[in-house]
Design an enzyme around this catalytic site. Structure first.
Site: not given
Ligand code: IMP
Ligand code: MG
Length: 180
Positions: A45, A104, A132, A153
């Site tokens: 990402g 996230d 977020k 999203f």
């Molecule tokens: P976390 O572990 O929940 O903080 O998520 C991190 C990963 O989830 C990020 O590196 C993204 O690849 C993916 N992610 C979280 N939110 C989104 C979004 O709104 N769109 C696309 N990918 C997301």
């Molecule tokens: Mg990612």
């Protein structure tokens, strides 16, 4: 606008201008650093954000990548984050900057942070393109963040849905019909 998209959340111009500001703050932080920093980007990402960020940075750096996966084809993390593969660099005594696309739930960054800390870097900082805060499941905070966004999203600028849309130069939301 492309037919799958609902709205543009951040334009390419907004992103480019904020990236310069973030890079400047990072440069200031590391200005007295005597050694090159080690920037570790989280694939897939963060690839687009990182490519732009490093071209705005003046601090000498080495680049390494770590691949982390937690999403399948949905908009919610399906599995706990998994670190796939290993770093090519030795982290011990390096000034490390971790870069990801979005904070996230915070689980990915927390997991990678804890893994890197075990390798005894001289310092460890984090930078994300998006945050977020409403979605956070832990107390993780990034040292630098491009934009705070609401709990929606988003795709584009490296972020995908089911592997698609990473190449969009802006950040957008998708029409609900895309998910059904
Ligand atoms: P976390 O572990 O929940 O903080 O998520 C991190 C990963 O989830 C990020 O590196 C993204 O690849 C993916 N992610 C979280 N939110 C989104 C979004 O709104 N769109 C696309 N990918 C997301
Ligand atoms: Mg990612």
């Amino acid at each position: 606008m492309k037919p799958d998209l609902e709205k543009i959340v951040l334009s390419a111009e907004q992103i480019a201008s904020r990236n310069q500001e973030v890079a400047q703050e990072i440069d200031v932080h590391y200005q007295d650093c005597e050694r090159d920093i080690l920037l570790i980007t989280l694939l897939d990402g963060a690839i687009v954000f990182t490519a732009d960020l490093i071209r705005n940075l003046n601090v000498p750096l080495h680049l390494d990548c770590i691949r982390v996966s937690s999403y399948g084809n949905s908009t919610n993390p399906e599995t706990a984050p998994r670190i796939l593969g290993t770093l090519k660099s030795d982290v011990k005594d390096k000034h490390v900057l971790l870069v990801d696309d979005i904070l996230d739930t915070g689980n990915t960054m927390k997991k990678v942070y804890n893994e890197v800390v075990k390798k005894e870097p001289a310092s460890l900082k984090t930078c994300v393109f998006l945050d977020k805060p409403e979605r956070r499941q832990n107390d993780f905070q990034a040292d630098w963040s491009g934009f705070n966004i609401p709990d929606e999203f988003v795709v584009g600028y490296g972020l995908d849905y089911a592997g698609r849309y990473r190449q969009l130069p802006y950040l957008a939301t998708l029409k609900p019909s895309v998910y059904s």
